[in-house]
Write an enzyme that holds these catalytic residues in place. Structure first.
Site, short mmCIF file in Angstrom:
data_model
loop_
_atom_site.label_atom_id
_atom_site.label_comp_id
_atom_site.label_asym_id
_atom_site.label_seq_id
_atom_site.Cartn_x
_atom_site.Cartn_y
_atom_site.Cartn_z
N SER A 41 2.22 -70.79 -135.51
CA SER A 41 2.32 -71.67 -136.51
C SER A 41 1.64 -70.80 -138.08
O SER A 41 3.09 -71.46 -139.14
CB SER A 41 1.49 -73.16 -136.29
N LYS A 90 -8.08 -80.27 -128.94
CA LYS A 90 -6.91 -81.29 -128.75
C LYS A 90 -8.31 -82.39 -128.44
O LYS A 90 -7.79 -83.25 -129.15
CB LYS A 90 -6.27 -81.26 -127.86
N GLY A 153 -2.29 -82.63 -117.99
CA GLY A 153 -3.10 -82.38 -119.15
C GLY A 153 -2.86 -82.30 -120.55
O GLY A 153 -1.61 -84.22 -119.98
N ASN A 175 1.07 -83.08 -110.03
CA ASN A 175 -0.10 -82.46 -110.39
C ASN A 175 -0.69 -81.55 -109.61
O ASN A 175 -0.64 -82.25 -108.58
CB ASN A 175 -0.96 -83.36 -111.98
P1 NAP Z 1 -4.44 -78.96 -120.19
O1 NAP Z 1 -5.01 -80.25 -120.84
O2 NAP Z 1 -5.64 -77.59 -120.00
O3 NAP Z 1 -3.50 -79.05 -119.62
C1 NAP Z 1 -2.94 -77.84 -117.85
C2 NAP Z 1 -2.53 -78.85 -116.34
O4 NAP Z 1 -1.95 -77.79 -115.80
C3 NAP Z 1 -2.81 -79.65 -116.18
O5 NAP Z 1 -2.26 -80.34 -115.21
C4 NAP Z 1 -3.65 -78.58 -115.27
O6 NAP Z 1 -3.61 -79.28 -113.41
C5 NAP Z 1 -2.57 -77.65 -114.79
N1 NAP Z 1 -2.47 -76.84 -114.27
C6 NAP Z 1 -3.24 -75.35 -114.80
N2 NAP Z 1 -3.81 -73.79 -114.11
C7 NAP Z 1 -3.00 -74.67 -113.35
C8 NAP Z 1 -2.26 -73.49 -112.10
N3 NAP Z 1 -2.70 -72.23 -112.03
N4 NAP Z 1 -1.71 -74.31 -111.01
C9 NAP Z 1 -0.91 -75.79 -110.75
N5 NAP Z 1 -1.61 -76.09 -111.80
C10 NAP Z 1 -2.54 -75.50 -113.25
O7 NAP Z 1 -3.47 -78.14 -120.75
P2 NAP Z 1 -1.93 -78.63 -122.46
O8 NAP Z 1 -3.15 -78.79 -123.59
O9 NAP Z 1 -1.79 -79.94 -121.55
O10 NAP Z 1 -1.53 -77.22 -122.29
C11 NAP Z 1 -0.63 -76.57 -120.96
C12 NAP Z 1 0.62 -75.80 -121.46
O11 NAP Z 1 1.52 -76.31 -122.45
C13 NAP Z 1 0.12 -74.71 -122.17
O12 NAP Z 1 0.82 -73.67 -121.43
C14 NAP Z 1 0.79 -74.94 -123.75
O13 NAP Z 1 1.05 -73.44 -123.95
C15 NAP Z 1 1.87 -75.47 -123.15
N6 NAP Z 1 1.86 -76.09 -125.05
C16 NAP Z 1 2.96 -76.32 -125.14
C17 NAP Z 1 3.32 -76.86 -126.78
C18 NAP Z 1 4.97 -76.22 -127.40
O14 NAP Z 1 4.98 -76.32 -128.25
N7 NAP Z 1 5.75 -75.78 -126.70
C19 NAP Z 1 2.70 -77.63 -126.93
C20 NAP Z 1 1.32 -78.58 -126.44
C21 NAP Z 1 1.41 -77.70 -125.13
P3 NAP Z 1 -5.55 -79.72 -112.43
O15 NAP Z 1 -5.25 -81.82 -113.53
O16 NAP Z 1 -5.23 -79.65 -111.79
O17 NAP Z 1 -7.03 -79.05 -113.53
#
Ligand code: NAP
Length: 307
Positions: A41, A90, A153, A175
């Protein structure tokens, strides 16, 4: 007496916020995260500030979860314009806001704070940033698509709400913890109550993140979006193997740590189209800039800085 020149740091901390020594141009924006050193960023926001001749800079702040409350309180100082929040803040930052927009309340996560007259106003630009990214990379609007989201998530909730608001044809949430997918689908049920059903499949569905369940859905899906962290680390597999993907798909990985993430590689191997999450990062950042400064973001300047 000659004034001591303060040199800008790569990463600031809570201690710096408490005992603030400004640099030139002054820091008025930043990102709070833990870890934060990999955040892209600053690169794109500083390019935008420079291009727009706004005499301030955007910095990284390493803030741990137990420091968040104090750090956020310290940006109430009227000179701060705002901050971005990234992992793991967040959700925790929600209860520290004075005002939250409708998106933040529905998603339960905030990624942009604007300081207005000492009050903290929260926004979430992930959903709209995603929609702009999909339009840009696949030349298609969410309303025309049957979408499958992997994960439930914060990012998944923002993307799912955007699909719901834009009246996507269909939404499948897959999920690891099935109950979380089910809960998210339940929260969006009203948006999908209409008769826009294609064939025998439900417009809104929660499924477990399992190969058999995903395989069953693929023929009735146009866009697959990964919001799990699978693919973030070197050696990770693709969250969906090539054998399950099909050539008709558009595949979007919100991960942007590599041009070809494991999912993007699997998609291309299957003859599908694929893109990583850099375009979403760009557009959610541009929307944040627009919230802070109430003017159009110089998107091409920001894109060049990211690339
Ligand atoms: P989060 O709230 O922690 O959610 C993570 C999700 O992934 C949950 O549904 C979790 O499932 C699942 N998960 C985690 N580890 C896993 C595994 N080993 N196997 C299967 N499922 C798994 O995280 P978030 O804030 O949503 O962010 C997630 C991703 O989005 C990050 O990698 C981030 O880089 C990306 N992101 C990118 C942007 C962009 O601008 N490109 C913006 C925001 C986020 P459970 O519910 O079962 O725990």
């Amino acid at each position: 007496m000659k004034k001591k020149r303060v040199v800008a740091k790569e990463i600031y901390t809570l201690a710096d916020l408490k005992d603030w020594h400004d640099v030139d141009p002054p820091i008025r924006l930043g990102v709070f995260g833990d870890p934060v050193e990999h955040s892209l960023s600053p690169r794109m926001q500083n390019a935008a500030l420079k291009h727009c001749k706004i005499d301030m800079q955007y910095a990284r702040f390493q803030i741990s979860p137990d420091e968040l409350r104090e750090a956020i309180d310290l940006i109430r100082k009227p000179e701060f314009v705002g901050v971005n929040l990234t992992i793991p803040h967040k959700i925790a930052a929600l209860r520290l806001l004075d005002l939250a927009d409708e998106n933040v309340r529905r998603i339960g996560a905030v990624n942009v704070i604007k300081v207005e007259s000492g009050k903290l106003h929260g926004f979430n630009t992930d959903g709209r940033g995603f929609a702009r990214a999909i339009r840009e990379v696949f030349s298609v609007d969410l309303r025309d698509l049957r979408v499958m989201i992997l994960g439930a998530g914060g990012a998944a909730r923002a993307i799912a709400l955007q699909c719901a608001k834009e009246n996507s044809e269909r939404l499948v949430i897959a999920n690891r913890s099935f109950e979380k997918a089910q809960k998210l689908a339940d929260q969006l049920r009203d948006f999908f109550a209409g008769p826009k059903v294609l064939g025998p499949v439900a417009r809104l569905q929660a499924i477990p993140l399992e190969e058999a369940a995903i395989r069953f859905q693929i023929g009735n899906v146009d866009l697959v979006v990964n919001t799990t962290p699978i693919g973030l680390n070197r050696g990770d597999p693709s969250p969906i193997p090539t054998r399950v993907l099909a050539p008709h798909l558009m595949v979007y990985d919100t991960i942007y740590s590599a041009a070809r993430t494991p999912l993007v590689s699997a998609a291309l191997e299957a003859g599908a189209r694929g893109a990583n999450g850099l375009s979403m990062l760009l557009h959610q950042g541009a929307l944040a800039f627009e919230i802070w400064f109430q003017r159009e973001a110089p998107i091409e300047v920001m894109r060049t800085a990211l690339l």
